[in-house]
Design a protein around this motif. Structure first.
Motif, PDB file in Angstrom:
ATOM      1  N   GLU A 232     -33.649  25.345 -34.667  1.00 25.96           N
ATOM      2  CA  GLU A 232     -33.378  24.096 -35.388  1.00 25.96           C
ATOM      3  C   GLU A 232     -33.495  22.868 -34.488  1.00 25.96           C
ATOM      4  O   GLU A 232     -34.597  22.429 -34.161  1.00 25.96           O
ATOM      5  N   ASP A 233     -32.360  22.308 -34.052  1.00 25.56           N
ATOM      6  CA  ASP A 233     -32.361  20.995 -33.403  1.00 25.56           C
ATOM      7  C   ASP A 233     -33.095  20.938 -32.071  1.00 25.56           C
ATOM      8  O   ASP A 233     -33.555  19.873 -31.663  1.00 25.56           O
TER       9      ASP A 233
ATOM     10  N   ASP B   3     -22.337  16.374 -35.592  1.00 26.75           N
ATOM     11  CA  ASP B   3     -22.867  16.185 -36.949  1.00 26.75           C
ATOM     12  C   ASP B   3     -21.754  15.749 -37.901  1.00 26.75           C
ATOM     13  O   ASP B   3     -21.970  14.902 -38.780  1.00 26.75           O
TER      14      ASP B   3
END
Length: 339
Positions: free
Chosen positions: A64-65, A200
């Motif tokens: 992902e990130d 987040d």
């Protein structure tokens, strides 16, 4: 008439999960100790290779990130991870391998899931980390994708770990923790932990981070309490000051005092600190041993409580002492024999 497909009540789900957690605890071994969760970028061959000797209890290979959102980069990272898992499978087999996939709203999610559960890597991957889980609807989507991809395939046990990183996720925390796959745990995966993504979460809620972490105390405490209520592990936030091990140590002590069972790491240097902090101290182990020994003597005298260093000890303190000694044994720590 109640539909036979209706989801069980939260109370029933809690009872089922508590029973499963009780059985899992009985089977606990040293290999099941989950203190450190190290993220490893799948965009780097060097970091993939180094991860094998990181010493982390759980190694999270990140799709992902840590990977550029460009489609070609996502595809390359997925292929790189697949080759690495195939090439180093014998070295990885004793380890707890996890993969963080792209979230369910992205065009990359289903390809991530398909590779994990059908490719050569699928017997190695024990857990899936799911970012941006806001409700049980997201978990159902994940479980459906897992079940479809695993149709007619061997189905090794697969843990599902949702990442709580939004106000909506916190609002729905109880139902998320109570969730069970409609496909069954073998086919659709089994929830085994709650993970907190602080950065987040702060971005979503406009919470301002401070060194004291006071602004996150309520949220972190709720995650721990909810996880414990449903027999799940609770995984604390990343320490972003990865070069300052004093700050990391302080965060680890704070997290363990709150009841977290482990902590995320973004650099291999953080792993030894997390592993050495998320276990009982020598003083705690000695105290727990004394509690057990004192209660054994009290029970031999047909007493339900005992005195230890001027303080009364009874059943709740025995329960806590046994938990401390169980963790110490799993970590291979020395336990004094006081008998």
């Amino acid at each position: 008439m109640i539909s036979p497909l209706r989801r069980p009540s939260i109370r029933l789900q809690y009872q089922l999960r508590s029973y499963a957690a009780h059985n899992a605890r009985k089977l606990s071994t040293k290999a099941s100790l989950h203190r450190s969760y190290l993220y490893v970028p799948t965009s780097s061959d060097r970091m993939l290779q180094k991860s094998i000797t990181s010493g982390s209890d759980v190694i999270i290979y990140d799709l992902e990130d840590s990977v550029s959102p460009a489609p070609e980069d996502k595809h390359a990272a997925r292929a790189r991870l697949q080759y690495f898992l195939q090439d180093r499978g014998s070295d990885l087999r004793p380890l707890h391998v996890a993969v963080r996939v792209n979230d369910v709203t992205t065009p990359y999610f289903r390809d991530d899931i398909t590779q994990i559960v059908t490719g050569v890597s699928h017997p190695l991957v024990k857990s899936i980390i799911l970012p941006k889980i806001h409700s049980t609807t997201d978990l159902d989507c994940v479980s459906d994708a897992v079940a479809i991809a695993r149709h007619r395939l061997e189905k090794p046990f697969l843990n599902i770990i949702p990442s709580i990183e939004s106000a909506k996720g916190m609002w729905n925390l109880g139902s998320i923790a109570a969730w069970q796959s409609s496909h069954g745990g073998i086919a659709g995966g089994t929830l085994n932990a709650l993970l907190f993504a602080a950065e987040d979460y702060c971005a979503d809620t406009a919470i301002i981070r401070t060194p004291s972490r006071r602004e996150l105390l309520y949220t972190r405490s709720q995650i721990v309490i909810t996880a414990k209520a449903f027999g799940l592990d609770a995984i604390d936030m990343v320490c972003v000051d990865f070069r300052d091990l004093e700050i990391l140590t302080d965060e680890c002590i704070d997290g363990r005092q709150l009841g977290f069972t482990g902590k995320q790491a973004i650099h291999p240097s953080q792993v030894p600190v997390i592993n050495s902090t998320y276990v009982p101290t020598d003083e705690e182990i000695l105290r727990a041993s004394k509690v057990i020994e004192a209660m054994n003597r009290a029970h031999e005298s047909q007493k339900g409580a005992a005195d230890l260093d001027g303080k009364m000890i009874d059943a709740p303190m025995i329960k806590q002492a046994r938990k401390i000694l169980d963790i110490a044994k799993s970590a291979g720590l020395s336990i004094p024999n006081l008998s």
